[in-house]
Every structure is written in C-alpha cells, then in structure tokens.
Design a protein around this motif. Structure first.
Motif, PDB file in Angstrom:
ATOM      1  N   PRO A  93       0.814  -1.217   0.000  1.00 52.57           N
ATOM      2  CA  PRO A  93       0.000   0.000   0.000  1.00 52.57           C
ATOM      3  C   PRO A  93       0.849   1.269   0.000  1.00 52.57           C
ATOM      4  N   ALA A  94       0.280   2.301  -0.541  1.00 52.69           N
ATOM      5  CA  ALA A  94       0.965   3.600  -0.552  1.00 52.69           C
ATOM      6  C   ALA A  94       0.760   4.277   0.807  1.00 52.69           C
ATOM      7  N   ALA A  95       1.598   5.312   1.045  1.00 52.47           N
ATOM      8  CA  ALA A  95       1.554   6.005   2.331  1.00 52.47           C
ATOM      9  C   ALA A  95       0.168   6.564   2.649  1.00 52.47           C
ATOM     10  N   ALA A  96      -0.529   7.060   1.614  1.00 56.13           N
ATOM     11  CA  ALA A  96      -1.856   7.647   1.850  1.00 56.13           C
ATOM     12  C   ALA A  96      -2.833   6.604   2.394  1.00 56.13           C
ATOM     13  N   GLU A  97      -2.730   5.411   1.817  1.00 51.66           N
ATOM     14  CA  GLU A  97      -3.623   4.339   2.259  1.00 51.66           C
ATOM     15  C   GLU A  97      -3.270   3.911   3.683  1.00 51.66           C
ATOM     16  N   ILE A  98      -1.976   3.865   3.977  1.00 50.47           N
ATOM     17  CA  ILE A  98      -1.542   3.488   5.330  1.00 50.47           C
ATOM     18  C   ILE A  98      -2.009   4.545   6.343  1.00 50.47           C
ATOM     19  N   TYR A  99      -1.964   5.787   5.907  1.00 49.88           N
ATOM     20  CA  TYR A  99      -2.431   6.856   6.792  1.00 49.88           C
ATOM     21  C   TYR A  99      -3.917   6.648   7.128  1.00 49.88           C
ATOM     22  N   GLU A 100      -4.702   6.233   6.135  1.00 53.75           N
ATOM     23  CA  GLU A 100      -6.124   5.948   6.388  1.00 53.75           C
ATOM     24  C   GLU A 100      -6.282   4.817   7.386  1.00 53.75           C
ATOM     25  N   GLU A 101      -5.418   3.816   7.247  1.00 52.12           N
ATOM     26  CA  GLU A 101      -5.458   2.683   8.184  1.00 52.12           C
ATOM     27  C   GLU A 101      -5.157   3.167   9.602  1.00 52.12           C
ATOM     28  N   LEU A 102      -4.155   4.029   9.732  1.00 50.63           N
ATOM     29  CA  LEU A 102      -3.779   4.527  11.053  1.00 50.63           C
ATOM     30  C   LEU A 102      -4.921   5.338  11.665  1.00 50.63           C
ATOM     31  N   SER A 103      -5.579   6.116  10.851  1.00 48.93           N
ATOM     32  CA  SER A 103      -6.701   6.905  11.347  1.00 48.93           C
ATOM     33  C   SER A 103      -7.833   5.995  11.830  1.00 48.93           C
ATOM     34  N   ALA A 104      -8.090   4.920  11.059  1.00 51.50           N
ATOM     35  CA  ALA A 104      -9.138   3.973  11.453  1.00 51.50           C
ATOM     36  C   ALA A 104      -8.740   3.241  12.731  1.00 51.50           C
ATOM     37  N   LEU A 105      -7.452   2.958  12.840  1.00 51.88           N
ATOM     38  CA  LEU A 105      -6.952   2.236  14.014  1.00 51.88           C
ATOM     39  C   LEU A 105      -7.211   3.040  15.293  1.00 51.88           C
ATOM     40  N   ARG A 106      -7.069   4.334  15.173  1.00 50.93           N
ATOM     41  CA  ARG A 106      -7.267   5.201  16.338  1.00 50.93           C
ATOM     42  C   ARG A 106      -8.745   5.194  16.770  1.00 50.93           C
ATOM     43  N   GLN A 107      -9.625   4.889  15.817  1.00 56.55           N
ATOM     44  CA  GLN A 107     -11.040   4.795  16.189  1.00 56.55           C
ATOM     45  C   GLN A 107     -11.377   3.445  16.814  1.00 56.55           C
ATOM     46  N   GLU A 108     -10.586   2.424  16.437  1.00 53.73           N
ATOM     47  CA  GLU A 108     -10.861   1.080  16.942  1.00 53.73           C
ATOM     48  C   GLU A 108     -10.331   0.891  18.365  1.00 53.73           C
ATOM     49  N   PHE A 109      -9.198   1.524  18.668  1.00 50.12           N
ATOM     50  CA  PHE A 109      -8.583   1.352  19.987  1.00 50.12           C
ATOM     51  C   PHE A 109      -8.436   2.712  20.670  1.00 50.12           C
ATOM     52  N   GLU A 110      -8.718   2.697  21.973  1.00 48.56           N
ATOM     53  CA  GLU A 110      -8.619   3.961  22.714  1.00 48.56           C
ATOM     54  C   GLU A 110      -7.204   4.500  22.716  1.00 48.56           C
ATOM     55  N   VAL A 111      -6.236   3.592  22.842  1.00 45.38           N
ATOM     56  CA  VAL A 111      -4.834   4.017  22.831  1.00 45.38           C
ATOM     57  C   VAL A 111      -4.183   3.502  21.558  1.00 45.38           C
ATOM     58  N   CYS A 112      -3.698   4.415  20.736  1.00 46.58           N
ATOM     59  CA  CYS A 112      -2.992   4.059  19.504  1.00 46.58           C
ATOM     60  C   CYS A 112      -1.819   5.024  19.387  1.00 46.58           C
ATOM     61  N   GLU A 113      -0.596   4.503  19.488  1.00 46.29           N
ATOM     62  CA  GLU A 113       0.568   5.377  19.578  1.00 46.29           C
ATOM     63  C   GLU A 113       1.621   5.029  18.529  1.00 46.29           C
ATOM     64  N   VAL A 114       2.335   6.045  18.115  1.00 47.20           N
ATOM     65  CA  VAL A 114       3.447   5.875  17.184  1.00 47.20           C
ATOM     66  C   VAL A 114       4.717   6.350  17.878  1.00 47.20           C
ATOM     67  N   ASN A 115       5.792   5.589  17.741  1.00 46.37           N
ATOM     68  CA  ASN A 115       7.081   6.020  18.267  1.00 46.37           C
ATOM     69  C   ASN A 115       8.088   5.948  17.115  1.00 46.37           C
ATOM     70  N   LEU A 116       8.360   7.096  16.527  1.00 39.95           N
ATOM     71  CA  LEU A 116       9.222   7.121  15.333  1.00 39.95           C
ATOM     72  C   LEU A 116      10.641   6.691  15.671  1.00 39.95           C
ATOM     73  N   ARG A 117      11.094   7.067  16.847  1.00 46.74           N
ATOM     74  CA  ARG A 117      12.480   6.744  17.230  1.00 46.74           C
ATOM     75  C   ARG A 117      12.674   5.222  17.351  1.00 46.74           C
ATOM     76  N   GLU A 118      11.715   4.575  18.018  1.00 48.59           N
ATOM     77  CA  GLU A 118      11.823   3.121  18.180  1.00 48.59           C
ATOM     78  C   GLU A 118      11.282   2.374  16.967  1.00 48.59           C
ATOM     79  N   GLY A 119      10.555   3.067  16.144  1.00 46.26           N
ATOM     80  CA  GLY A 119       9.984   2.420  14.956  1.00 46.26           C
ATOM     81  C   GLY A 119       8.818   1.518  15.313  1.00 46.26           C
ATOM     82  N   THR A 120       7.941   2.022  16.178  1.00 45.69           N
ATOM     83  CA  THR A 120       6.826   1.167  16.599  1.00 45.69           C
ATOM     84  C   THR A 120       5.480   1.853  16.432  1.00 45.69           C
ATOM     85  N   LEU A 121       4.493   1.005  16.164  1.00 45.49           N
ATOM     86  CA  LEU A 121       3.098   1.406  16.164  1.00 45.49           C
ATOM     87  C   LEU A 121       2.426   0.494  17.173  1.00 45.49           C
TER      88      LEU A 121
END
Lengths: 349, 75
Positions: A93-121
């Motif tokens: 998937p392209a970045a735009a589609e992944i961004y949509e997934e991340l937005s949906a993920l935030r609606q599915e779970f109360e806590v949804c975090e990104v850590n760019l330094r550690e490379g984690t979602l």
C-alpha cells in the motif's frame, strides 16, 4: 473526518517502506510439518492411554488431538485458499492508504501510539477477561524496524500491561502468549495476509480477537492455573475449597467428582468403581469383590456369602440340578427315612 | 456492481466480488459466511463500523473479522 496528524503521516511513510519488504507472493503454500507429525504422536498416545484405561489422561489427550486436528484442518483449508485463482492481488500500500489505516486504528482502539524513534506502532486492548480471570490489558506493538528477515521474524510483540501470570510460569501472561509472543493458531494466515496487504486495522483487530478467545485444547497454560487451582480432571478453574478425591487426593471440580452412596466420601471419576450388577458408582474403599467371579460390586449387591447375584444364582441352579440328577445321598442335611431292616444286624445262630 | 471483500475468517484473502445493486451488509454476510451470526463478527465498511441494514455502494471495501479466533500454545 479527524484532523490531519503529521506524526501519523510520517509513520505512514516508514510503514510504507516496511510493508514493501513484506509484500510477496501470496500464493505460496506453507504447511507446518511439525503439526502433522504431532497428529501421529497424539494418536498413538491416545491409543496407549486408552489401552491402560487411564480415563483422565485419555480425556486430555483427546482434547489435544482434537485441537491439533483443527490446526491441521485450518492449514489445509488455507492452503486450498492459497491455490484458488484470485482477481485481486494486493500490492504494497501507498503512504496515503496506510495513513487511512492509522486513522481507522485510532477509532478502533482507545490508545494508539506511534514512536518514530523506536519504529513502533502500538495499540492497547481493553482488559482481557477469560472465564472470569482478569488478565489485564495488553499492548500490541508492531515494530517496523524488525529484523533483516521479515518473512521469518515476527514483527510484533504482545505485552501485558499489568501482568497476571499462572503459578510457576513467569514467562506466560495469557494462555496463548509466552515471552510476549502470541501463538497465533487459527489466525496465522489471516495475520500474514493482513500485513502483506497493509491492512493494519485488520492486523491489530485479529490479534485482539485472539487475545479475547481461549482455546482450551492448546494453551501454554490452562486458565485454571492462574490462581493455582485447576481441576485435576478437566483443568477448569476451581475454588480452593473444592473437594479432594478420597482415592487419589487430587482436587477436582463438582462436575468431575461424585459422592459414594455408601460412605458419602467424594471421589473423582477415575477413582470411582461401577457395580457389575446395579451400575451404581462407589469409592474404592466400599468396593466388594465376588468370591466366585472376582468382579467388583457395591456392598448392596453381594450376598452374605460374598457372591454376586449371578454367581449366587448359578450356585443355586447347580445345586438344584445335582439334586434332581443324582440319587439321594444317605447322609446329608435332610432327615432320611430308613427302610425296613436297615440298621438291623444279622446275628448268626 | 463490484466491491472489495475481505474475509478474515480463515486465510484472510481479499477479493473483488460482484454483488447485486441494493445488497445490504447482512445479505452479503449470509451469502459469504457459511455459518455464524453477524453478531459474531466485526463488520467494517470502508474501515468504519457498519449496521446490518447498510446498503453497499460500488467500490466499497467490506471486511468481516470473527470475534472468536483460537490461538494456540504447546504443540
């Protein structure tokens, strides 16, 4: 529509690169050889314990075999699915589609975090409660900086936030999680497909649903072990004041124990005996053995001569037959009437 | 009309499928899932929770995810 989140957008860029490395040929068929070998092992083990009449073991092994058969069935079904021609081949998937997934993920779970330094979602589940045992919430962490061989390395961890562990298992936090690794079971293929296609919402939700499900046929630790007391027969969680078997002294649940009608003691199914005549169940202490056929009976079914009804009846029949076939004996329990002359002694003149 | 259908029960493949105009989420569920009830699945249309009577539109992305998926442990 939620406001634009620059952090998620940057994460989407990283995840795009990560998912490109995982998007491969989705038609490859993988069958776990160990799973099928285990079928033979469990089948042989079941035959062995049944031959020895180890009923509890047979019950447990049968459960394991059932779970293993389901695992193999799932693998075969998935392999067939892999070989089915499809009209949709997911590309990375392209970045735009992944961004949509991340937005949906935030609606599915109360806590949804990104850590760019550690490379984690990561997301945090609600508290997981299985059969009244509260295992607490779990953090599911997808690491896009996972190892160099992403096809082999599991790119995510499942971490208990408030670990609740079974007695004697410091590395287990959930019946299907050991050392922060989920044993995916039936979810294996769906998780692979979701990650290949970049369906991150599905990926995290599938893991969440596995955490909410207890497969009693194949856990790292049975739920009954969580507070130290599990039924010895079925593994169910039982309270500390549950009854002990008078025969083997194991603690068993109410469903797996019965009360002996003759002495009122409680015993597990393995330690109870079945009367050969009336089919009632009783404990070993109250078991009586027939003096003739040596089978086990309850105290009510043996006569005062320690004979079971069948042997007693057989004895009576034999006696009756012998009385009708042979001439009456001169001596015996009956009073004999003497014929004339008997008992007289001839005296020579 | 065509939609993208994702069944996370089993192998989790996605497919473009043809459905009749006016098909609802529940009708699609009955057609594509052999057993079980919609209540036993997380149903999403275009990544959003959907009601069973929602009418599907061309190009929709529909996913069914079972709420009970058995993990494993020792082999």
């Amino acid at each position: 529509m939620p406001p634009f989140d620059p952090l998620f957008w940057r994460a989407a860029g990283h995840l795009e690169q990560f998912l490109k490395t995982r998007a491969g040929d989705s038609h490859s068929v993988t069958l776990d050889r160990r799973s099928f070998q285990q079928l033979h092992v469990l089948t042989a083990r079941l035959a062995s314990v049944e031959q020895r009449d180890w009923q509890l073991s047979a019950k447990l092994v049968a459960q394991q075999l059932h779970a293993q058969l389901k695992t193999c069935e799932c693998q075969i079904t998935n392999a067939l699915e892999c070989l089915t021609p499809r009209n949709f081949s997911p590309a990375a998937p392209a970045a735009a589609e992944i961004y949509e997934e991340l937005s949906a993920l935030r609606q599915e779970f109360e806590v949804c975090e990104v850590n760019l330094r550690e490379g984690t979602l990561s997301v945090v589940t609600e508290s997981i409660v299985l059969e009244d045992i509260d295992l607490g919430p779990f953090r599911i962490v997808l690491n896009w900086k996972a190892g160099p061989d992403p096809a082999l390395a599991s790119p995510y961890l499942v971490q208990a936030i408030s670990p609740c562990r079974p007695d004697g298992h410091s590395d287990i936090t959930h019946p299907h999680v050991m050392r922060d690794r989920l044993c995916e079971g039936d979810a294996t293929f769906a998780l692979q497909q979701a990650l290949r296609a970049g369906r991150l919402t599905d990926f995290f939700q599938i893991i969440n649903q596995v955490l909410h499900t207890y497969n009693s046929g194949s856990p790292y630790a049975r739920l009954g072990e969580w507070d130290g007391t599990a039924c010895h027969a079925c593994g169910a969680h039982i309270s500390d004041d549950s009854s002990y078997c008078s025969g083997c002294e194991a603690q068993v649940c109410d469903d797996c124990s019965s009360c002996c009608p003759h002495c009122d003691t409680s015993a597990c199914e393995s330690c109870l005996q079945c009367c050969g005549h009336c089919d009632s169940m009783f404990c070993r202490e109250c078991a009586e053995v027939c003096g003739e056929c040596e089978r086990v009976f309850c105290p009510n079914c043996l006569n005062p001569n320690d004979l079971c009804p069948e042997c007693d009846h057989a004895d009576e029949s034999e006696e009756l037959e012998s009385n009708t076939d042979s001439p009456p004996e001169e001596s015996g329990p009956c009073i004999a009437v003497q014929s004339a002359g008997v008992g007289q002694i001839a005296v020579s003149a | 009309m065509k939609i993208l259908f994702i069944n996370n029960d089993g192998a989790g493949f996605a497919d473009h499928i043809e459905i009749a105009d006016g098909t609802t989420v529940e009708q699609l569920f009955r057609k594509r899932v052999n057993q079980g009830s919609p209540a036993d699945y997380l149903i999403r249309v275009n990544r959003q929770p959907a009601s069973s009577d929602q009418v599907l539109q061309p190009g929709d992305r529909v996913s069914f995810t079972p709420t009970k998926i058995e993990g494993a442990g020792r082999i």
